[in-house]
Design an enzyme around this catalytic site. Structure first.
Site, PDB file in Angstrom:
ATOM      1  N   ASP A  30       0.724  -1.145  -0.104  1.00 45.86           N
ATOM      2  CA  ASP A  30       0.020  -0.074   0.229  1.00 45.86           C
ATOM      3  C   ASP A  30       0.948   1.059  -0.112  1.00 45.86           C
ATOM      4  O   ASP A  30       1.784   1.509   0.807  1.00 45.86           O
ATOM      5  CB  ASP A  30      -0.832  -0.064   1.055  1.00 45.86           C
ATOM      6  CG  ASP A  30      -2.160   0.870   1.236  1.00 45.86           C
ATOM      7  OD1 ASP A  30      -1.766   2.171   0.886  1.00 45.86           O
ATOM      8  OD2 ASP A  30      -3.171   0.706   1.368  1.00 45.86           O
ATOM      9  N   HIS A  99     -10.128  -5.857  -2.256  1.00 49.01           N
ATOM     10  CA  HIS A  99      -8.831  -5.979  -1.752  1.00 49.01           C
ATOM     11  C   HIS A  99      -8.899  -6.248  -0.351  1.00 49.01           C
ATOM     12  O   HIS A  99      -9.964  -5.618   0.335  1.00 49.01           O
ATOM     13  CB  HIS A  99      -8.089  -4.556  -2.045  1.00 49.01           C
ATOM     14  CG  HIS A  99      -8.454  -3.411  -1.785  1.00 49.01           C
ATOM     15  ND1 HIS A  99      -9.597  -2.904  -2.371  1.00 49.01           N
ATOM     16  CD2 HIS A  99      -8.468  -2.727  -0.568  1.00 49.01           C
ATOM     17  CE1 HIS A  99      -9.920  -1.579  -1.922  1.00 49.01           C
ATOM     18  NE2 HIS A  99      -9.365  -1.446  -0.677  1.00 49.01           N
ATOM     19  N   PHE A 100      -7.789  -7.040   0.151  1.00 41.51           N
ATOM     20  CA  PHE A 100      -7.549  -7.010   1.540  1.00 41.51           C
ATOM     21  C   PHE A 100      -6.582  -6.324   1.947  1.00 41.51           C
ATOM     22  O   PHE A 100      -5.494  -6.393   1.268  1.00 41.51           O
ATOM     23  CB  PHE A 100      -7.288  -8.647   1.734  1.00 41.51           C
ATOM     24  CG  PHE A 100      -8.582  -9.629   1.645  1.00 41.51           C
ATOM     25  CD1 PHE A 100      -9.121 -10.006   0.571  1.00 41.51           C
ATOM     26  CD2 PHE A 100      -9.388  -9.940   3.036  1.00 41.51           C
ATOM     27  CE1 PHE A 100     -10.419 -10.767   0.527  1.00 41.51           C
ATOM     28  CE2 PHE A 100     -10.380 -10.607   3.061  1.00 41.51           C
ATOM     29  CZ  PHE A 100     -10.970 -11.113   1.868  1.00 41.51           C
ATOM     30  N   HIS A 101      -6.614  -5.525   3.158  1.00 41.90           N
ATOM     31  CA  HIS A 101      -5.416  -4.965   3.738  1.00 41.90           C
ATOM     32  C   HIS A 101      -4.835  -6.126   4.772  1.00 41.90           C
ATOM     33  O   HIS A 101      -5.566  -6.560   5.594  1.00 41.90           O
ATOM     34  CB  HIS A 101      -5.818  -3.726   4.497  1.00 41.90           C
ATOM     35  CG  HIS A 101      -6.464  -2.699   3.902  1.00 41.90           C
ATOM     36  ND1 HIS A 101      -5.917  -1.593   3.340  1.00 41.90           N
ATOM     37  CD2 HIS A 101      -7.712  -2.771   3.405  1.00 41.90           C
ATOM     38  CE1 HIS A 101      -6.722  -0.957   2.715  1.00 41.90           C
ATOM     39  NE2 HIS A 101      -7.661  -1.246   2.615  1.00 41.90           N
TER      40      HIS A 101
END
Ligand code: AMP
Length: 141
Positions: A30, A99-101
């Site tokens: 990110d 999306h996955f964080h």
């Protein structure tokens, strides 16, 4: 429809710091990280978010999560990991490609710029409330 930023990342129209890739998923840093090692995992197949995601795409993302989470944890000796996934603007989604964080958490917040604050104030419900909620959700499965 205009491509999302993440579709542009997948198509290499904009650069990214790749962490992992297979036939179905792509993981990258990110660029506005909330902690050192904050990583995103996205499907190569476009879904807006969890609501239009098919089971196979979800399974592929799910399979990659332990691998990425363990690598991020090991890399900086994190004390824990949070995995977040936002759906729709009101829930904090700003990029409309699923999306996955993966967010490592550190006791030593300053050394690893762990800026995350999670508020989770529990509420008390009656038995009637729980039963009503249970019925409402299960009838929509
Ligand atoms: P969300 O708010 O859950 O939709 O998360 C979107 C995330 O994408 C945010 O944490 C942003 O910092 C991150 N982001 C936006 N643009 C990029 C980019 N070009 N490369 C990597 N991460 C990005």
């Amino acid at each position: 429809m205009e491509k999302t930023i993440f579709e542009k990342v997948l198509d290499k129209e904009i650069p990214s710091y790749k962490i992992y890739e297979d036939d179905n998923v792509y993981a990258f840093l990110d660029v506005f990280p909330i902690a050192k090692g904050h990583t995103l995992i996205i499907p190569k197949k476009h879904c807006r978010n969890i609501f239009d995601c098919d089971e196979e795409t979800a399974a592929n993302l799910g399979k990659s999560l332990p691998k990425i989470a363990n690598a991020v944890k090991k890399a900086f000796n994190a004390d824990g990991i949070n995995i977040f996934q936002n759906n729709e603007e009101y829930a904090g989604q700003s990029v409309f490609h699923l999306h996955f964080h993966v967010v490592p958490r550190y006791k030593d917040t300053s050394a690893n710029f762990d800026n995350l604050e999670v508020k989770w104030p529990p509420q008390k419900l009656s038995e009637k409330d729980f039963l009503e909620i249970q019925e409402n959700i299960t009838k929509n499965l």
